[in-house]
Write a protein that holds these residues in place. Structure first.
Motif, PDB file in Angstrom:
ATOM      1  N   ALA A 194       0.828  -1.206   0.000  1.00  0.00           N
ATOM      2  CA  ALA A 194       0.000   0.000   0.000  1.00  0.00           C
ATOM      3  C   ALA A 194       0.867   1.263   0.000  1.00  0.00           C
ATOM      4  CB  ALA A 194      -0.933   0.001   1.211  1.00  0.00           C
ATOM      5  N   ASP A 195       1.897   1.288   0.823  1.00  0.00           N
ATOM      6  CA  ASP A 195       2.758   2.467   0.956  1.00  0.00           C
ATOM      7  C   ASP A 195       4.190   1.972   1.137  1.00  0.00           C
ATOM      8  OD1 ASP A 195       2.417   5.681   2.168  1.00  0.00           O
ATOM      9  OD2 ASP A 195       4.295   4.596   2.493  1.00  0.00           O
TER      10      ASP A 195
ATOM     11  N   ALA B 299      -3.970  -0.293   9.280  1.00  0.00           N
ATOM     12  CA  ALA B 299      -4.485  -1.101   8.165  1.00  0.00           C
ATOM     13  C   ALA B 299      -3.343  -1.737   7.379  1.00  0.00           C
ATOM     14  CB  ALA B 299      -5.347  -0.236   7.243  1.00  0.00           C
ATOM     15  N   GLN B 300      -2.280  -0.951   7.112  1.00  0.00           N
ATOM     16  CA  GLN B 300      -1.181  -1.529   6.333  1.00  0.00           C
ATOM     17  C   GLN B 300      -0.372  -2.535   7.149  1.00  0.00           C
ATOM     18  OE1 GLN B 300       1.140   0.946   3.806  1.00  0.00           O
ATOM     19  NE2 GLN B 300       2.774  -0.563   3.597  1.00  0.00           N
TER      20      GLN B 300
ATOM     21  N   ARG C 248       1.463  12.444   7.580  1.00  0.00           N
ATOM     22  CA  ARG C 248       0.900  12.128   6.270  1.00  0.00           C
ATOM     23  C   ARG C 248      -0.224  11.106   6.361  1.00  0.00           C
ATOM     24  NH1 ARG C 248       2.501   8.293   2.307  1.00  0.00           N
ATOM     25  NH2 ARG C 248       4.271   7.630   3.559  1.00  0.00           N
ATOM     26  N   LEU C 249      -0.091  10.153   7.272  1.00  0.00           N
ATOM     27  CA  LEU C 249      -1.083   9.083   7.386  1.00  0.00           C
ATOM     28  C   LEU C 249      -1.729   9.076   8.765  1.00  0.00           C
ATOM     29  CD1 LEU C 249       1.005   6.216   5.713  1.00  0.00           C
ATOM     30  CD2 LEU C 249      -0.882   7.478   4.663  1.00  0.00           C
ATOM     31  N   SER C 250      -2.995   8.739   8.802  1.00  0.00           N
ATOM     32  CA  SER C 250      -3.680   8.596  10.087  1.00  0.00           C
ATOM     33  C   SER C 250      -3.269   7.280  10.729  1.00  0.00           C
ATOM     34  CB  SER C 250      -5.189   8.613   9.866  1.00  0.00           C
ATOM     35  OG  SER C 250      -5.597   7.416   9.215  1.00  0.00           O
TER      36      SER C 250
ATOM     37  N   ASP D 138      -5.227   5.027  11.770  1.00  0.00           N
ATOM     38  CA  ASP D 138      -6.052   3.976  11.170  1.00  0.00           C
ATOM     39  C   ASP D 138      -5.426   3.448   9.874  1.00  0.00           C
ATOM     40  OD1 ASP D 138      -7.911   4.033  13.170  1.00  0.00           O
ATOM     41  OD2 ASP D 138      -9.330   5.315  12.120  1.00  0.00           O
ATOM     42  N   GLN D 139      -4.916   4.355   9.059  1.00  0.00           N
ATOM     43  CA  GLN D 139      -4.263   3.924   7.815  1.00  0.00           C
ATOM     44  C   GLN D 139      -3.005   3.117   8.095  1.00  0.00           C
ATOM     45  OE1 GLN D 139      -4.130   8.039   6.212  1.00  0.00           O
ATOM     46  NE2 GLN D 139      -5.073   7.210   4.358  1.00  0.00           N
ATOM     47  N   VAL D 140      -2.244   3.571   9.095  1.00  0.00           N
ATOM     48  CA  VAL D 140      -1.018   2.850   9.471  1.00  0.00           C
ATOM     49  C   VAL D 140      -1.365   1.448   9.954  1.00  0.00           C
ATOM     50  CG1 VAL D 140       0.889   2.779  11.116  1.00  0.00           C
ATOM     51  CG2 VAL D 140       0.275   4.943  10.003  1.00  0.00           C
TER      52      VAL D 140
ATOM     53  N   ASN E 113      -2.244  -5.742   7.207  1.00  0.00           N
ATOM     54  CA  ASN E 113      -2.079  -6.440   5.930  1.00  0.00           C
ATOM     55  C   ASN E 113      -0.766  -7.204   5.874  1.00  0.00           C
ATOM     56  OD1 ASN E 113      -3.880  -6.642   3.677  1.00  0.00           O
ATOM     57  ND2 ASN E 113      -4.047  -4.411   3.716  1.00  0.00           N
TER      58      ASN E 113
ATOM     59  N   ASP F   6      -4.033  -4.326  16.143  1.00  0.00           N
ATOM     60  CA  ASP F   6      -4.711  -3.052  16.392  1.00  0.00           C
ATOM     61  C   ASP F   6      -4.419  -2.548  17.804  1.00  0.00           C
ATOM     62  OD1 ASP F   6      -7.185  -1.282  15.300  1.00  0.00           O
ATOM     63  OD2 ASP F   6      -7.387  -1.598  17.468  1.00  0.00           O
TER      64      ASP F   6
END
Lengths: 162, 162
Positions: free
Chosen positions: A116-117, B149-150, B141-143, B145-147, B153, B58
């Motif tokens: 993703a990043d 999520a990756q 740059r990223l929230s 939640d986004q962190v 993954n 999480d």
DNA sequence: GTCTATAATCCGATAGAC
DNA sequence: GTCTATCGGATTATAGAC
């Protein structure tokens, strides 16, 4: 400085024939460590991304496992550098991270990796690999080759596409 | 001690009304941090291993991102504990690692995970997740939640079977 | 190039007044 | 419970003899 002097067999004052002060001595250690790391890592951009990544994992774990003291000092004493020296060491660290990110980006561009990043993936992989130094001891339950094999499996699976 | 006294608005000597010495103050901080971590993590062994692992990822990232100072102190000052205090904090850390290892072992037992050595996988995952604290800053740059999520993954892919 | 001796500073911890 | 004052020890770095 007294502890270092004792270890090398001289009195504390004699150390100042070799370094102007403690800060320079520490900075030299960290700078040399990072320059050695950057110089020792050979990457071949003509190879498939997966092969380049496998080489990175193997190289990173071996290089750090061979230098536990330098790695420990580099991490624990990083905040005792002056702001200028800290910035220089950080710049070298970022150059090393960029080498890995280039590999991940190459694999993502060819759709061989699903990331993703790439910046986050870079930091995640390096943190995972460097963590080996906190627990690995030669002569333990697993050989370094076995450790590398499992980390490579985990890193590979974490980035390869479907 | 003088710096702490300045921060809380008293003179250095007044601190000794609250702690017998500096070592006890440091040990209390680290012990409380680890006990809070163990108490805050709720695991439900009746859930599928993949769900339990997702919850761990999480939880771990959020708990540590919420306490950057405690995490930093816990890591940097760990070697300034007396041998006895160090052993106690290490025992708490091992208990936390065992919670994750139980999840990975459960998934491996059901053939839902493909893990060569659950102990290594545990250390690899924790090192990767804790690494977030070295670079994440709220408002970047990223929230978070986004962190998360990756990282989820990557962790998921690194352990799931086939 | 190494030594001894010491300057200047910082630290954790205590004593005693209030 | 906080203050001022200070003790005892450790630290980096320097000075000067050899």
């Amino acid at each position: 400085m007294r502890a270092i002097a004792t270890d090398v067999g001289v009195q504390a004052g004699a150390l100042y024939n070799y370094t102007p002060d403690k800060q320079s001595l520490l900075f030299g250690l960290l700078q040399t460590h990072m320059e050695d790391l950057l110089e020792a890592f050979r990457d071949d951009a003509s190879q498939p991304p997966l092969d380049r990544l496998r080489h990175f994992v193997d190289f990173h774990i071996r290089f750090h496992a061979d230098r536990p003291d330098e790695v420990f000092i580099s991490y624990m004493e990083l905040r005792n550098l002056t702001p200028d020296n800290f910035a220089q060491v950080e710049a070298l660290r970022r150059r090393y991270e960029n080498r890995l990110e280039a590999i991940l980006q190459s694999g993502a561009d060819r759709a061989e990796f699903d990331i993703a990043d790439t910046k986050i993936a870079t930091l995640a992989v390096i943190a995972m690999l460097t963590g080996v130094n906190t627990w690995f001891r030669a002569g333990g339950r697993l050989s370094l080759d076995q450790v590398i094999a499992q980390y490579w499996n985990m890193v590979r699976k974490s980035v390869v596409a479907g």
